[in-house]
Design an enzyme around this catalytic site. Structure first.
Site, PDB file in Angstrom:
ATOM      1  N   GLU A  51     -14.840   3.511   0.835  1.00  5.41           N
ATOM      2  CA  GLU A  51     -14.060   3.000  -0.283  1.00  5.41           C
ATOM      3  C   GLU A  51     -13.995   1.483  -0.110  1.00  5.41           C
ATOM      4  O   GLU A  51     -13.445   0.990   0.877  1.00  5.41           O
ATOM      5  CB  GLU A  51     -12.666   3.621  -0.263  1.00  5.41           C
ATOM      6  N   ASP A  62      -0.660  -1.846  -3.158  1.00  4.70           N
ATOM      7  CA  ASP A  62      -0.995  -2.065  -1.756  1.00  4.70           C
ATOM      8  C   ASP A  62       0.174  -2.658  -0.978  1.00  4.70           C
ATOM      9  O   ASP A  62       0.928  -3.483  -1.484  1.00  4.70           O
ATOM     10  CB  ASP A  62      -2.204  -3.005  -1.647  1.00  4.70           C
ATOM     11  N   TYR A 177      -7.921  11.665  -5.956  1.00  5.97           N
ATOM     12  CA  TYR A 177      -7.340  11.019  -4.787  1.00  5.97           C
ATOM     13  C   TYR A 177      -5.846  11.297  -4.791  1.00  5.97           C
ATOM     14  O   TYR A 177      -5.128  10.847  -5.675  1.00  5.97           O
ATOM     15  CB  TYR A 177      -7.622   9.514  -4.867  1.00  5.97           C
TER      16      TYR A 177
END
Length: 263
Positions: A51, A62, A177
């Protein structure tokens, strides 16, 4: 060079009753030349796929470790175009495992969905995950990706409803995911107690392969999840190693990935 699809890679891991090991790294950290070396080191140490983060100035999903990596990459001049150039270079040097681009919408939208899909495919990517693009708003993107033979990946989380999960599943030609916890990326000391049951339930509901990430950082975490999802994604722990080692990161990353895979 023939490269497996993301979907095939994860389904092969499922058939083998194991999980594909998929590392996340930020392109351009510490620089583009070293990034290409890191991709090859990941392959050599046994990663099933990669990834590859596209640095962005406002990475809201993040945690601090990955944010700092994006800042370093941007300060060094990284752009979506230079990330794709680096991937093309790595392919020319023998990178043969699938790559999923991990990006925010802004740089992709700025390039244009069709030009992005074509450029990414030409550079050697198999698919992409656009973190802040929900499937409900992704019609044009999905069309462009399909037209260029690119796989799509979308996120689900502990709070995703069954109805929305079905939409995410239908839009994900590569894999789904699963974000293992609420919140942003970052290493954690322990996995949620309910994670095993949640992964089993998701696998029963999804037609797409299933990957799990966010907070998975140690060999013990990887061992605990092996075979319970089709892929296990480790990011922040590797990004931290790159930050600590700089241009010597490829060798350090190779050792770390071998330890994680051994689990």
């Amino acid at each position: 060079m023939a490269v497996k699809s993301l979907r095939q890679t994860l389904l092969e891991a499922r058939a083998a009753k194991t999980s594909a090991f998929v590392p996340f790294v930020m392109a351009g950290d510490p620089d583009m030349a070293t990034s290409a070396d890191i991709l090859l080191a990941l392959q050599e140490s046994g990663a099933a796929a990669i990834e590859l983060g596209v640095p962005f100035s406002d990475p809201v999903a993040d945690g601090e470790t990955v944010q700092r990596a994006a800042e370093r990459a941007l300060a060094g001049g990284a752009t979506l175009g230079s990330v794709l150039d680096m991937l093309r270079t790595a392919r020319g040097r023998g990178l043969s495992i699938p790559v999923c681009l991990f990006s925010y919408l802004n740089p992709v939208f700025h390039m244009g969905y069709a030009p992005f899909a074509k450029a990414a495919q030409t550079a050697g990517a198999q698919g992409a995950l656009i973190v802040d693009l929900p499937p409900e708003a992704a019609g044009d993107y999905l069309g462009a990706m399909k037209a260029n033979g690119m796989e799509t990946v979308f996120l689900c989380s502990p709070t995703t409803t069954p109805e929305r999960l079905a939409r995410i599943d239908a839009a994900s030609s590569g894999f789904v995911y699963y974000v293992s916890r609420e919140g942003v990326t970052g290493a954690q000391t322990s996995l949620p107690e309910s994670l095993d049951a949640k992964l089993a339930a998701l696998r029963a509901q999804l037609q797409s392969p299933l990957a799990v990430g966010f907070g998975i950082s140690t060999p013990a975490h990887v061992a605990a999840l092996s075979g319970k999802a089709d892929a296990v994604i480790v990011g922040s722990a590797l990004v931290k190693t790159i930050a600590e080692h700089g241009k010597t990161a490829p060798a350090a990353i190779a050792r770390q990935v071998k330890d994680l895979r051994a689990a």
